[in-house]
Design a protein around this motif. Structure first.
Motif, PDB file in Angstrom:
ATOM      1  N   GLY A  50      -2.886  -0.187   6.442  1.00 23.22           N
ATOM      2  CA  GLY A  50      -2.500   0.643   7.575  1.00 23.22           C
ATOM      3  C   GLY A  50      -1.051   0.412   7.969  1.00 23.22           C
ATOM      4  N   MET A  51      -0.650  -0.853   7.982  1.00 24.27           N
ATOM      5  CA  MET A  51       0.736  -1.181   8.325  1.00 24.27           C
ATOM      6  C   MET A  51       1.713  -0.622   7.294  1.00 24.27           C
ATOM      7  N   PHE A  52       1.399  -0.813   6.031  1.00 26.02           N
ATOM      8  CA  PHE A  52       2.295  -0.327   4.982  1.00 26.02           C
ATOM      9  C   PHE A  52       2.354   1.194   4.960  1.00 26.02           C
ATOM     10  N   GLY A  53       1.231   1.835   5.276  1.00 28.15           N
ATOM     11  CA  GLY A  53       1.200   3.294   5.305  1.00 28.15           C
ATOM     12  C   GLY A  53       2.047   3.866   6.427  1.00 28.15           C
ATOM     13  N   ALA A  54       2.132   3.155   7.535  1.00 28.17           N
ATOM     14  CA  ALA A  54       2.883   3.637   8.688  1.00 28.17           C
ATOM     15  C   ALA A  54       4.349   3.233   8.642  1.00 28.17           C
ATOM     16  N   ALA A  55       4.640   2.159   7.945  1.00 22.88           N
ATOM     17  CA  ALA A  55       6.021   1.672   7.881  1.00 22.88           C
ATOM     18  C   ALA A  55       6.886   2.660   7.103  1.00 22.88           C
ATOM     19  N   THR A  56       8.131   2.634   7.380  1.00 24.67           N
ATOM     20  CA  THR A  56       9.058   3.531   6.677  1.00 24.67           C
ATOM     21  C   THR A  56       9.503   2.855   5.379  1.00 24.67           C
ATOM     22  N   LEU A  57       8.569   2.758   4.471  1.00 24.36           N
ATOM     23  CA  LEU A  57       8.838   2.149   3.171  1.00 24.36           C
ATOM     24  C   LEU A  57       9.267   3.220   2.175  1.00 24.36           C
ATOM     25  N   THR A  58      10.087   2.837   1.252  1.00 26.79           N
ATOM     26  CA  THR A  58      10.407   3.756   0.163  1.00 26.79           C
ATOM     27  C   THR A  58       9.175   3.895  -0.722  1.00 26.79           C
ATOM     28  N   ALA A  59       9.177   4.887  -1.572  1.00 26.30           N
ATOM     29  CA  ALA A  59       8.048   5.092  -2.491  1.00 26.30           C
ATOM     30  C   ALA A  59       7.845   3.876  -3.382  1.00 26.30           C
ATOM     31  N   ARG A  60       8.912   3.256  -3.776  1.00 23.56           N
ATOM     32  CA  ARG A  60       8.805   2.064  -4.640  1.00 23.56           C
ATOM     33  C   ARG A  60       8.178   0.878  -3.907  1.00 23.56           C
ATOM     34  N   TRP A  61       8.596   0.654  -2.665  1.00 25.32           N
ATOM     35  CA  TRP A  61       8.006  -0.442  -1.895  1.00 25.32           C
ATOM     36  C   TRP A  61       6.543  -0.165  -1.594  1.00 25.32           C
ATOM     37  N   TYR A  62       6.200   1.090  -1.290  1.00 26.66           N
ATOM     38  CA  TYR A  62       4.798   1.411  -1.042  1.00 26.66           C
ATOM     39  C   TYR A  62       3.972   1.241  -2.317  1.00 26.66           C
ATOM     40  N   ALA A  63       4.538   1.607  -3.457  1.00 29.51           N
ATOM     41  CA  ALA A  63       3.838   1.409  -4.730  1.00 29.51           C
ATOM     42  C   ALA A  63       3.531  -0.071  -4.942  1.00 29.51           C
ATOM     43  N   PHE A  64       4.507  -0.920  -4.642  1.00 26.62           N
ATOM     44  CA  PHE A  64       4.333  -2.352  -4.827  1.00 26.62           C
ATOM     45  C   PHE A  64       3.372  -2.949  -3.793  1.00 26.62           C
ATOM     46  N   LEU A  65       3.635  -2.674  -2.501  1.00 25.59           N
ATOM     47  CA  LEU A  65       2.860  -3.307  -1.426  1.00 25.59           C
ATOM     48  C   LEU A  65       1.530  -2.615  -1.140  1.00 25.59           C
ATOM     49  N   GLY A  66       1.569  -1.302  -0.970  1.00 22.59           N
ATOM     50  CA  GLY A  66       0.366  -0.570  -0.574  1.00 22.59           C
ATOM     51  C   GLY A  66      -0.620  -0.400  -1.717  1.00 22.59           C
ATOM     52  N   VAL A  67      -0.145   0.229  -2.790  1.00 21.81           N
ATOM     53  CA  VAL A  67      -1.037   0.502  -3.922  1.00 21.81           C
ATOM     54  C   VAL A  67      -1.309  -0.770  -4.722  1.00 21.81           C
ATOM     55  N   GLY A  68      -0.252  -1.505  -5.052  1.00 23.46           N
ATOM     56  CA  GLY A  68      -0.407  -2.680  -5.905  1.00 23.46           C
ATOM     57  C   GLY A  68      -1.002  -3.883  -5.199  1.00 23.46           C
TER      58      GLY A  68
END
Length: 121
Positions: A50-68
């Motif tokens: 939830g935090m990673f989804g709401a944060a203003t992360l780049t697609a690469r950071w979300y790929a690493f943190l959220g998905v990975g």
């Protein structure tokens, strides 16, 4: 630059290693309640996602943190395996509480993470 699939794989590897070590450590102190490690892992993963989804992360950071990372950290298959084992061994109370806690707390924790992500990131 790293491709997104490589970032997802690296994050998933780190998440899975963390889950493995956390579960082993938890079972060392509470061997009769090892399923609780999975519950804590999945609930903390819902909050983080939830935090990673709401944060203003780049697609690469979300790929690493959220998905990975969150994908490797949490585990739907172990949850269902443990639930099935509880039914098979006729631990119906344990099954009920595990099931309800997982689903009744997972979504609110994800929502809390979303709120925190918007508030602090």
């Amino acid at each position: 630059m790293m491709a997104n699939w490589l970032l997802v794989g690296l994050g998933a590897s780190l998440g899975a290693l963390g889950r493995y070590h956390f579960t082993n450590l938890y079972k060392k102190f509470r061997p009769e309640a090892g399923y609780q490690a999975t519950l804590l892992i999945n609930l903390s993963g819902a909050l983080l996602l939830g935090m990673f989804g709401a944060a203003t992360l780049t697609a690469r950071w979300y790929a690493f943190l959220g998905v990975g990372l969150c994908g490797g950290w949490t585990t739907f298959s172990t949850l269902n395996s443990e639930l099935g084992g509880q039914v098979a061994s006729q631990k119906f109370r344990q099954f009920g509480s595990y099931f309800v806690l997982t689903y009744a707390l997972g979504l609110p924790l994800c929502a809390l993470g979303w709120w925190l992500g918007h508030r602090f990131f």
